[in-house]
Write an enzyme that holds these catalytic residues in place. Structure first.
Site, PDB file in Angstrom:
ATOM      1  N   ARG A  59     -30.576 -28.474 -82.841  1.00  0.00           N
ATOM      2  CA  ARG A  59     -30.065 -27.400 -83.701  1.00  0.00           C
ATOM      3  C   ARG A  59     -30.872 -26.116 -83.545  1.00  0.00           C
ATOM      4  NH1 ARG A  59     -26.806 -28.210 -87.499  1.00  0.00           N
ATOM      5  NH2 ARG A  59     -26.629 -29.318 -89.256  1.00  0.00           N
ATOM      6  N   HIS A 205     -34.993 -51.514 -77.793  1.00  0.00           N
ATOM      7  CA  HIS A 205     -36.199 -51.273 -76.991  1.00  0.00           C
ATOM      8  C   HIS A 205     -37.013 -52.538 -76.748  1.00  0.00           C
ATOM      9  CE1 HIS A 205     -38.328 -51.086 -80.871  1.00  0.00           C
ATOM     10  NE2 HIS A 205     -39.420 -51.310 -80.182  1.00  0.00           N
ATOM     11  N   GLU A 243     -45.849 -57.171 -88.348  1.00  0.00           N
ATOM     12  CA  GLU A 243     -46.408 -55.834 -88.122  1.00  0.00           C
ATOM     13  C   GLU A 243     -47.480 -55.547 -89.166  1.00  0.00           C
ATOM     14  OE1 GLU A 243     -43.435 -52.808 -86.594  1.00  0.00           O
ATOM     15  OE2 GLU A 243     -42.288 -53.802 -88.146  1.00  0.00           O
ATOM     16  N   HIS A 267     -33.589 -56.828 -82.705  1.00  0.00           N
ATOM     17  CA  HIS A 267     -34.775 -57.302 -81.983  1.00  0.00           C
ATOM     18  C   HIS A 267     -34.952 -58.829 -82.045  1.00  0.00           C
ATOM     19  CE1 HIS A 267     -35.451 -53.116 -81.846  1.00  0.00           C
ATOM     20  NE2 HIS A 267     -36.170 -52.975 -82.937  1.00  0.00           N
TER      21      HIS A 267
HETATM   22  C1  BG6 Z   1     -38.032 -50.442 -84.646  1.00  0.00           C
HETATM   23  C2  BG6 Z   1     -37.982 -50.584 -86.141  1.00  0.00           C
HETATM   24  O1  BG6 Z   1     -36.762 -50.628 -84.095  1.00  0.00           O
HETATM   25  O2  BG6 Z   1     -38.925 -51.406 -84.118  1.00  0.00           O
HETATM   26  C3  BG6 Z   1     -39.370 -50.411 -86.730  1.00  0.00           C
HETATM   27  O3  BG6 Z   1     -37.106 -49.600 -86.677  1.00  0.00           O
HETATM   28  C4  BG6 Z   1     -40.339 -51.371 -86.086  1.00  0.00           C
HETATM   29  O4  BG6 Z   1     -39.338 -50.605 -88.143  1.00  0.00           O
HETATM   30  C5  BG6 Z   1     -40.263 -51.272 -84.574  1.00  0.00           C
HETATM   31  O5  BG6 Z   1     -41.637 -51.046 -86.525  1.00  0.00           O
HETATM   32  C6  BG6 Z   1     -41.089 -52.352 -83.913  1.00  0.00           C
HETATM   33  O6  BG6 Z   1     -41.145 -52.110 -82.540  1.00  0.00           O
HETATM   34  P1  BG6 Z   1     -42.483 -52.327 -81.729  1.00  0.00           P
HETATM   35  O7  BG6 Z   1     -42.135 -51.999 -80.330  1.00  0.00           O
HETATM   36  O8  BG6 Z   1     -43.499 -51.407 -82.339  1.00  0.00           O
HETATM   37  O9  BG6 Z   1     -42.831 -53.742 -81.942  1.00  0.00           O
END
Ligand code: BG6
Length: 518
Positions: A59, A205, A243, A267
Site C-alpha cells: 500500500r 513452511h 514452543e 503443520h
Molecule cells: C506458524 C504459526 O505457522 O508456525 C506460529 O502461526 C508458530 O504460531 C510457527 O509459532 C512455528 O513454526 P516454527 O518453524 O517456528 O516451528
C-alpha cells in the site's frame, strides 16, 4: 564421525528458469523475516535464475531506492543475527546482495483496485523486456488471509494468470488456508474458479524443513524401518510441537485463531501424514500428495463424545520459561483478559486402515512450554521381557525411534542394554544421529526449498486442495463442539511447564505417557 560420501552421482541443482517474483505484502513481516533472507540464501547458492526480477507490492508509496534500502537494512540484521533460523556465521556477501537488490523494484497500490493490476501488468511487461523473465511469474501472497481470494480474482480479471505460449503463472498462498472446513472449501472454490490446481502452491513452511523432508528418506530409502512400520510392531506414535515462545506480538491474529487452527490441520497433520502414509508409487507430486491425503481421510471421524474425551485444550498462566518470568496469556499485550483462546491442544486420533488399526496417534502443541521441541516419536511394542523375570529392569522403557525436527535436528533410537557389572541389570540407552555432526549444510530458513520448488514447478511440498479440506474435516467436530458448548474445559498450565495435567491423563488412562520435554 566422518560425513559419509554421497551415494549415487553428485548432482548440483540447476538454477531455476527465468521468472519474475511479485510479492504482495512487500512491506510485511514475512517478507522481511523469511522471503528476502531465503532469496539471499538462494542467490548465494546460485539457484536463482540469471534472468530474474522481484516486484514488491504494498500500500505504502515509496521509491525504489527507499525500498531497497529498507531490505538492505533487514538483510544485514538477519545475517548478523546468528541465532536467526537460516542465518549463519558467514560474513555478509555484499556482492551477492547488491546484484539481487538491483533486480528489485516496488509498486504501491490497493489490491482492491483494478488499476493496481493494470499497473502491475505494465511493470511485468517491462521486466520481461529488460530482465528477460520470459513472461513467467510467481505471485507470492504474503498478506492476510482475507486478501487471498480478492487478489487472485484481481489477477484473474487482469489476465495475469493466463498461461500462454509456454509461459507459466503460479500463485503461492500462505496459511491460514481458511478457518474451518466450509471457509477452506469456499476459498478453494474461489481460487479454482480463476486458475487451475497446477498453478496453486499452498505453502506449509514445515515442509521446507530438511528434517521433515527426511521422514520420507528415512522410511523409503532404508530397508530396516519399513517392515516394522505398522500395527504389529508399533504401540503408538507421539507428535509434539512444543514452543517456548508465547503469543509474541501476534495477539490479534492468535486471539481469533488459537492453537488448534494455527497448528493442527496444517503443520501437525503434515507430520502425521508423512509418518503414516503408504509408500507412494513415485516421488511425483501427485503420487505423494494422494498418499498423504489418504491418511487424513482414514482418520476415524471424531464424534461429539470423542471430541470431548480425546481432546484437551489449555491456556498458559504465568510462570517461568527458560529461567525467565513469563506472563499469563491473558496478560499478554492485546489479549482479552477473559480470553478463552487455547494456547495448547492435545488430541488422540486413530487412523483406520490396515497398517494402523489399533495404533493411537497422540498429537500435542503448545506455546510457552518448558522447551522448544518438535519431535515424532515412534514408540514400539514392548519386548516379551518375561525372559528377564526377577531381574532389575532399571528405567527400561519401550524402544523409541525419535525423529527430531527441531531444534536439534536428528534421529535417535532408544533401546535397552545390560548395565556393566556382575549382575544382570538392564537400563535404557540412546543412540543419536545429529545432522550437524554429519553434514555441513548451507544455512536455510526453510523457505529456500519452497521458493525454488515454485520456480521449477515442483508441487510435491505444497498442499493440494483435497488435503487441506481433509485436514479441516478431521478437526471440524472439535471446532463445532467448542462453538456449541462453552463449558468444555480450558485447562490451565503454567508457562514453562509441559502442558496441562489433563493432557497427561489422556495418555495415562491408556497406560502410556508423553515423552519428557525437560
Ligand atoms: C506458524 C504459526 O505457522 O508456525 C506460529 O502461526 C508458530 O504460531 C510457527 O509459532 C512455528 O513454526 P516454527 O518453524 O517456528 O516451528
Amino acid at each position: 564421525m566422518a560425513a559419509p560420501s554421497p551415494i549415487g552421482p553428485k548432482r548440483r541443482p540447476a538454477p531455476a528458469s527465468p521468472c519474475a517474483l511479485v510479492i504482495f505484502g512487500a512491506a510485511g513481516d514475512l517478507t522481511r523475516r523469511l522471503l528476502i533472507p531465503a532469496l539471499y540464501n538462494l542467490a548465494k547458492a546460485k539457484l536463482l535464475p540469471e534472468k530474474f526480477a522481484v516486484i514488491g507490492l504494498d500500500r505504502a508509496d515509496k521509491s525504489v531506492a527507499a525500498f531497497r534500502e529498507e531490505l538492505t537494512l533487514g538483510i544485514k540484521s538477519f545475517v548478523s543475527d546468528t541465532a536467526a533460523e537460516g542465518s549463519s556465521s558467514e560474513p555478509f556477501a555484499a556482492g551477492v546482495w547488491e546484484s539481487l537488490a538491483n533486480r528489485m523494484t516496488c509498486l504501491s497500490g490497493d489490491v482492491g483496485m483494478p488499476e493496481t493490476y493494470r499497473r502491475l501488468a505494465a511493470a511485468l511487461d517491462e521486466e520481461e523486456k529488460t530482465a528477460g523473465t520470459g513472461g513467467n511469474v510467481l505471485f507470492y501472497l504474503a498478506v492476510g488471509s482475507t486478501l487471498f481470494a480478492p487478489i487472485v480474482e484481481g489477477l484473474g480479471k487482469a489476465g495475469l494468470l493466463r498461461e500462454e505460449e509456454g509461459r507459466w503463472r503460479r500463485v503461492v498462498v500462505e496459511k491460514p488456508f481458511g478457518s474451518d472446513l466450509s471457509s477452506a472449501r469456499a476459498l478453494n472454490a474461489r481460487l479454482l474458479d480463476v486458475m487451475s490446481e497446477s498453478q496453486i502452491y499452498r505453502i506449509d513452511h514445515f515442509l521446507g524443513k530438511e528434517t521433515v523432508q527426511n521422514i520420507m528418506a528415512l522410511r523409503f530409502a532404508n530397508g530396516i524401518f519399513e517392515p516394522l512400520w505398522n500395527r504389529h510392531h508399533i504401540d503408538h506414535v507421539q507428535i509434539s510441537v512444543a514452543e517456548t515462545v508465547g503469543v509474541e506480538h501476534r495477539a490479534s491474529f492468535y486471539e481469533a485463531t488459537g492453537a488448534l487452527r494455527d497448528m493442527v490441520p496444517n503443520h501437525l497433520f503434515q507430520l502425521l501424514s508423512l509418518t503414516a502414509m503408504e509408500t507412494p508409487n513415485s516421488f511425483a507430486a501427485d503420487a505423494v500428495r494422494t498418499e498423504k491425503r489418504k491418511v487424513l481421510e482414514a482418520v476415524h471421524p471424531l464424534d461429539e463424545g470423542a471430541a470431548r474425551r480425546d481432546v484437551v485444550r489449555g491456556q498458559y498462566g504465568a510462570g517461568t520459561v527458560l529461567g525467565k518470568p513469563a506472563n499469563a496469556y491473558r496478560r499478554e499485550p492485546g489479549v482479552n483478559p477473559l480470553s478463552m483462546t487455547e494456547t495448547y491442544i492435545a488430541l488422540r486420533l486413530a487412523v483406520d486402515n490396515w497398517r494402523w488399526a489399533g495404533v493411537p496417534f497422540y498429537l500435542r502443541t503448545g506455546k510457552s512450554m518448558a522447551r522448544r521441541s518438535t519431535e515424532i516419536a515412534i514408540c514400539f511394542k514392548k519386548a516379551p521381557i518375561r525372559l528377564f523375570h526377577g531381574v532389575a529392569l532399571g528405567a527400561l522403557g519401550p524402544n523409541v525411534l525419535g525423529l527430531q525436527i527441531q531444534p536439534d535436528e536428528g534421529i535417535c533410537l532408544e533401546f535397552g542394554a545390560k548395565i556393566p557389572g556382575p549382575e544382570i541389570t538392564l537400563g535404557g540407552v540412546r543412540m543419536d544421529f545429529r545432522y550437524k555432526d554429519y553434514f555441513k549444510s548451507a544455512p536455510a530458513t526453510g523457505y529456500e526449498t519452497l521458493l525454488y520448488d515454485c520456480m521449477i514447478g515442483d508441487q510435491m511440498l505444497f498442499q493440494r486442495a483435497d488435503s487441506v479440506e481433509a485436514g479441516w474435516g478431521v478437526v471440524q467436530p472439535i471446532l463445532d463442539l467448542w462453538q456449541s458448548d462453552k463449558t468444555v474445559p480450558l485447562e490451565a498450565y503454567d508457562a514453562g511447564s509441559a502442558g496441562p495435567e489433563a493432557a497427561e491423563l489422556l495418555l495415562r488412562k491408556q497406560g502410556r505417557e508423553w515423552r519428557s520435554l525437560s
